[in-house]
Design a protein around this motif. Sequence first.
Motif, PDB file in Angstrom:
ATOM      1  N   GLY A 177       0.852  -1.152  -0.172  1.00  0.00           N
ATOM      2  CA  GLY A 177       0.074   0.068  -0.237  1.00  0.00           C
ATOM      3  C   GLY A 177       0.929   1.188   0.249  1.00  0.00           C
ATOM      4  O   GLY A 177       1.671   1.483   0.972  1.00  0.00           O
ATOM      5  N   PRO A 185      -0.673   7.344   2.643  1.00  0.00           N
ATOM      6  CA  PRO A 185       0.148   8.127   3.482  1.00  0.00           C
ATOM      7  C   PRO A 185       0.759   7.187   4.202  1.00  0.00           C
ATOM      8  O   PRO A 185       2.154   7.667   4.583  1.00  0.00           O
ATOM      9  CB  PRO A 185      -0.807   8.999   3.961  1.00  0.00           C
ATOM     10  CG  PRO A 185      -2.074   8.865   3.930  1.00  0.00           C
ATOM     11  CD  PRO A 185      -1.877   7.963   2.365  1.00  0.00           C
ATOM     12  N   ALA A 186       0.467   6.330   4.928  1.00  0.00           N
ATOM     13  CA  ALA A 186       1.142   5.358   5.837  1.00  0.00           C
ATOM     14  C   ALA A 186       2.390   4.463   5.183  1.00  0.00           C
ATOM     15  O   ALA A 186       3.362   4.661   5.546  1.00  0.00           O
ATOM     16  CB  ALA A 186       0.122   4.225   6.365  1.00  0.00           C
ATOM     17  N   GLU A 195       2.066  -1.155  -4.726  1.00  0.00           N
ATOM     18  CA  GLU A 195       0.788  -0.511  -4.547  1.00  0.00           C
ATOM     19  C   GLU A 195      -0.071  -1.063  -6.046  1.00  0.00           C
ATOM     20  O   GLU A 195       0.453  -1.106  -7.121  1.00  0.00           O
ATOM     21  CB  GLU A 195       1.070   0.914  -4.903  1.00  0.00           C
ATOM     22  CG  GLU A 195      -0.078   2.013  -5.396  1.00  0.00           C
ATOM     23  CD  GLU A 195      -1.080   1.994  -4.550  1.00  0.00           C
ATOM     24  OE1 GLU A 195      -1.077   1.835  -3.123  1.00  0.00           O
ATOM     25  OE2 GLU A 195      -2.366   1.676  -4.828  1.00  0.00           O
ATOM     26  N   GLY A 219      -0.562   7.024  -3.353  1.00  0.00           N
ATOM     27  CA  GLY A 219      -1.128   8.146  -2.509  1.00  0.00           C
ATOM     28  C   GLY A 219      -2.229   7.833  -1.871  1.00  0.00           C
ATOM     29  O   GLY A 219      -2.721   8.413  -0.807  1.00  0.00           O
ATOM     30  N   THR A 245      -7.642  11.634  -3.096  1.00  0.00           N
ATOM     31  CA  THR A 245      -9.302  12.068  -3.383  1.00  0.00           C
ATOM     32  C   THR A 245      -9.338  13.316  -2.362  1.00  0.00           C
ATOM     33  O   THR A 245     -10.442  13.840  -1.907  1.00  0.00           O
ATOM     34  CB  THR A 245     -10.079  11.176  -2.457  1.00  0.00           C
ATOM     35  OG1 THR A 245      -9.773  11.053  -1.120  1.00  0.00           O
ATOM     36  CG2 THR A 245     -10.098   9.708  -3.188  1.00  0.00           C
ATOM     37  N   PRO A 247      -5.286  -8.389   2.551  1.00  0.00           N
ATOM     38  CA  PRO A 247      -5.431  -9.635   1.640  1.00  0.00           C
ATOM     39  C   PRO A 247      -5.429 -10.818   2.171  1.00  0.00           C
ATOM     40  O   PRO A 247      -5.226 -10.751   3.516  1.00  0.00           O
ATOM     41  CB  PRO A 247      -4.009  -9.413   0.833  1.00  0.00           C
ATOM     42  CG  PRO A 247      -3.553  -8.057   1.315  1.00  0.00           C
ATOM     43  CD  PRO A 247      -4.106  -7.669   2.678  1.00  0.00           C
ATOM     44  N   GLU A 280      -0.086   9.003   8.297  1.00  0.00           N
ATOM     45  CA  GLU A 280       1.356   9.364   7.913  1.00  0.00           C
ATOM     46  C   GLU A 280       2.335   9.238   9.288  1.00  0.00           C
ATOM     47  O   GLU A 280       3.151   8.515   9.292  1.00  0.00           O
ATOM     48  CB  GLU A 280       1.319  10.893   7.499  1.00  0.00           C
ATOM     49  CG  GLU A 280       2.360  11.126   6.519  1.00  0.00           C
ATOM     50  CD  GLU A 280       2.269  12.481   6.245  1.00  0.00           C
ATOM     51  OE1 GLU A 280       1.438  13.015   5.755  1.00  0.00           O
ATOM     52  OE2 GLU A 280       3.535  13.168   6.127  1.00  0.00           O
TER      53      GLU A 280
HETATM   54  C1  LIG Z   1      -9.851  13.813   2.123  1.00  0.00           C
HETATM   55  C2  LIG Z   1      -8.808  12.949   3.128  1.00  0.00           C
HETATM   56  C3  LIG Z   1      -7.640  13.578   3.131  1.00  0.00           C
HETATM   57  C4  LIG Z   1      -6.471  12.878   4.183  1.00  0.00           C
HETATM   58  N1  LIG Z   1      -5.359  13.621   4.364  1.00  0.00           N
HETATM   59  C5  LIG Z   1      -4.570  13.107   4.981  1.00  0.00           C
HETATM   60  C6  LIG Z   1      -3.201  13.535   5.239  1.00  0.00           C
HETATM   61  O1  LIG Z   1      -2.661  14.470   4.761  1.00  0.00           O
HETATM   62  N2  LIG Z   1      -2.314  12.754   5.990  1.00  0.00           N
HETATM   63  C7  LIG Z   1      -2.621  11.529   6.481  1.00  0.00           C
HETATM   64  O2  LIG Z   1      -1.651  11.121   7.153  1.00  0.00           O
HETATM   65  N3  LIG Z   1      -3.699  11.117   6.296  1.00  0.00           N
HETATM   66  C8  LIG Z   1      -4.793  11.631   5.517  1.00  0.00           C
HETATM   67  N4  LIG Z   1      -6.075  11.114   5.596  1.00  0.00           N
HETATM   68  C9  LIG Z   1      -6.059  10.042   6.414  1.00  0.00           C
HETATM   69  C10 LIG Z   1      -6.844   8.868   6.177  1.00  0.00           C
HETATM   70  O3  LIG Z   1      -7.998   8.920   6.917  1.00  0.00           O
HETATM   71  C11 LIG Z   1      -5.956   7.567   6.561  1.00  0.00           C
HETATM   72  O4  LIG Z   1      -5.401   7.873   7.666  1.00  0.00           O
HETATM   73  C12 LIG Z   1      -5.125   7.294   5.670  1.00  0.00           C
HETATM   74  O5  LIG Z   1      -5.782   7.301   4.395  1.00  0.00           O
HETATM   75  C13 LIG Z   1      -4.717   5.915   5.784  1.00  0.00           C
HETATM   76  O6  LIG Z   1      -3.505   5.826   5.285  1.00  0.00           O
HETATM   77  P1  LIG Z   1      -3.259   4.312   4.679  1.00  0.00           P
HETATM   78  O7  LIG Z   1      -1.858   4.662   3.894  1.00  0.00           O
HETATM   79  O8  LIG Z   1      -3.023   3.414   5.590  1.00  0.00           O
HETATM   80  O9  LIG Z   1      -4.210   4.070   3.667  1.00  0.00           O
HETATM   81  P2  LIG Z   1      -4.867   4.552   2.182  1.00  0.00           P
HETATM   82  O10 LIG Z   1      -4.866   5.843   2.147  1.00  0.00           O
HETATM   83  O11 LIG Z   1      -6.240   3.914   2.077  1.00  0.00           O
HETATM   84  O12 LIG Z   1      -3.790   3.550   1.402  1.00  0.00           O
HETATM   85  C14 LIG Z   1      -3.610   2.291   1.175  1.00  0.00           C
HETATM   86  C15 LIG Z   1      -3.038   1.969  -0.114  1.00  0.00           C
HETATM   87  O13 LIG Z   1      -3.009   0.559  -0.256  1.00  0.00           O
HETATM   88  C16 LIG Z   1      -3.406   0.115  -1.610  1.00  0.00           C
HETATM   89  N5  LIG Z   1      -3.778  -0.901  -1.613  1.00  0.00           N
HETATM   90  C17 LIG Z   1      -4.699  -1.764  -1.023  1.00  0.00           C
HETATM   91  N6  LIG Z   1      -5.032  -2.995  -1.365  1.00  0.00           N
HETATM   92  C18 LIG Z   1      -3.824  -3.257  -1.948  1.00  0.00           C
HETATM   93  C19 LIG Z   1      -3.442  -4.565  -2.316  1.00  0.00           C
HETATM   94  N7  LIG Z   1      -4.028  -5.633  -2.041  1.00  0.00           N
HETATM   95  N8  LIG Z   1      -1.738  -4.658  -2.985  1.00  0.00           N
HETATM   96  C20 LIG Z   1      -1.473  -3.564  -3.238  1.00  0.00           C
HETATM   97  N9  LIG Z   1      -1.718  -2.240  -2.628  1.00  0.00           N
HETATM   98  C21 LIG Z   1      -3.160  -2.296  -2.139  1.00  0.00           C
HETATM   99  C22 LIG Z   1      -4.475   1.463  -2.107  1.00  0.00           C
HETATM  100  O14 LIG Z   1      -4.640   1.252  -3.318  1.00  0.00           O
HETATM  101  C23 LIG Z   1      -3.910   2.591  -1.458  1.00  0.00           C
HETATM  102  O15 LIG Z   1      -3.166   3.414  -2.128  1.00  0.00           O
HETATM  103  C24 LIG Z   1      -6.824  11.691   4.630  1.00  0.00           C
HETATM  104  C25 LIG Z   1      -8.209  11.329   4.339  1.00  0.00           C
HETATM  105  C26 LIG Z   1      -9.177  11.825   3.595  1.00  0.00           C
HETATM  106  C27 LIG Z   1     -10.330  11.042   3.370  1.00  0.00           C
END
Ligand SMILES: Cc1cc2nc3c(=O)[nH]c(=O)nc-3n(C[C@H](O)[C@H](O)[C@H](O)COP(=O)(O)OP(=O)(O)OC[C@H]3O[C@@H](n4cnc5c(N)ncnc54)[C@H](O)[C@@H]3O)c2cc1C
Length: 265
Positions: A8, A11-12, A32, A38, A43, A117, A158
């Motif tokens: 993934g 941000p994380a 990814e 992203g 979004t 997964p 993040e």
């Molecule tokens: C409008 C908006 C703005 C935000 N702004 C911020 C911000 O500035 N900073 C921040 O820290 N948080 C932000 N968030 C926070 C958000 O709520 C979560 O904290 C954040 O998205 C979690 O990050 P993540 O990377 O864990 O997940 P996600 O953002 O959901 O990213 C997960 C990624 O994994 C990929 N993925 C999923 N399944 C698979 C797979 N099987 N194989 C390979 N890839 C896969 C997806 O395509 C995606 O790119 C924002 C949320 C929203 C809705």
Amino acid sequence: MIDVGIIGGGPAGLAAALRLKARGVPRVAILEREATLGGALLTSPRRIHGLRRFGRLLTGPAYAARLTQAAQAAGVEILPGHEVTALRPHGVVEGAAGGAASLFAARRVLLTGTLLPVAGHLRLNSGTGGPAVDQYGRCSDTAYFATGTLAGRAGPGESLGAMAGDYIADDLSGGLPSLDGRLEVLAGQGLRGVAPHWLAHVAPLRGWLEICPAEALKGQLRVRAGEAVLYRRRVRAHPAQRLLINLNGIKTPPDDAQLIVEIVP
Ligand SMILES: Cc1cc2nc3c(=O)[nH]c(=O)nc-3n(C[C@H](O)[C@H](O)[C@H](O)COP(=O)(O)OP(=O)(O)OC[C@H]3O[C@@H](n4cnc5c(N)ncnc54)[C@H](O)[C@@H]3O)c2cc1C
């Protein structure tokens, strides 16, 4: 072999990769599913991102692009269009890229986002639905770590990702305590879930428990081992709310104890 494979590129995942490189971990890769990294940032059209890291306000997609460039410049291997389809024991990950199956092995794998997964071998936390993790985000198969919602943690992806990067770097250099003699943490009366699901046994205990109340109620939030109450405080709980319990200062119970967290009216 890759040192850390991150599933993934939201941000994380990006923050974890940058932190791992900053900590000197040689081979870090992000797998990814989408063509562009992203995640949720893509979004977010408002210019509210990036001030702290890049000194200017950016849209979510622009911020994601800058983070991706920074990760590439730091030497992170980025594999877009690579969907992970199954997790196997000991950090072996199955995937698909460009219509072809792939197999990927890493010393540690970080799970991010919300989609777990197929992970038949990882023990799950029935309360949060994600993998059961300890206070460092380490799963039952200790080659795997999880962060954010998957690990039952609320907060900006993040910050949680960067923290996961630190824990994994600590682990790779032998700095995390063993999971032997771990304490199991169970959600009791009044709770929908608690994270982490177990605690590596360290004295004194550190970190915090994050609690999801099952319903709106007033009562005493407490942690007990058998009949011994180790922590208590009055709370007014709501199911949309997360409650935190700071573990610092809680008396460490004996090896293999079960900690019950509950809200009693
Ligand atoms: C409008 C908006 C703005 C935000 N702004 C911020 C911000 O500035 N900073 C921040 O820290 N948080 C932000 N968030 C926070 C958000 O709520 C979560 O904290 C954040 O998205 C979690 O990050 P993540 O990377 O864990 O997940 P996600 O953002 O959901 O990213 C997960 C990624 O994994 C990929 N993925 C999923 N399944 C698979 C797979 N099987 N194989 C390979 N890839 C896969 C997806 O395509 C995606 O790119 C924002 C949320 C929203 C809705």
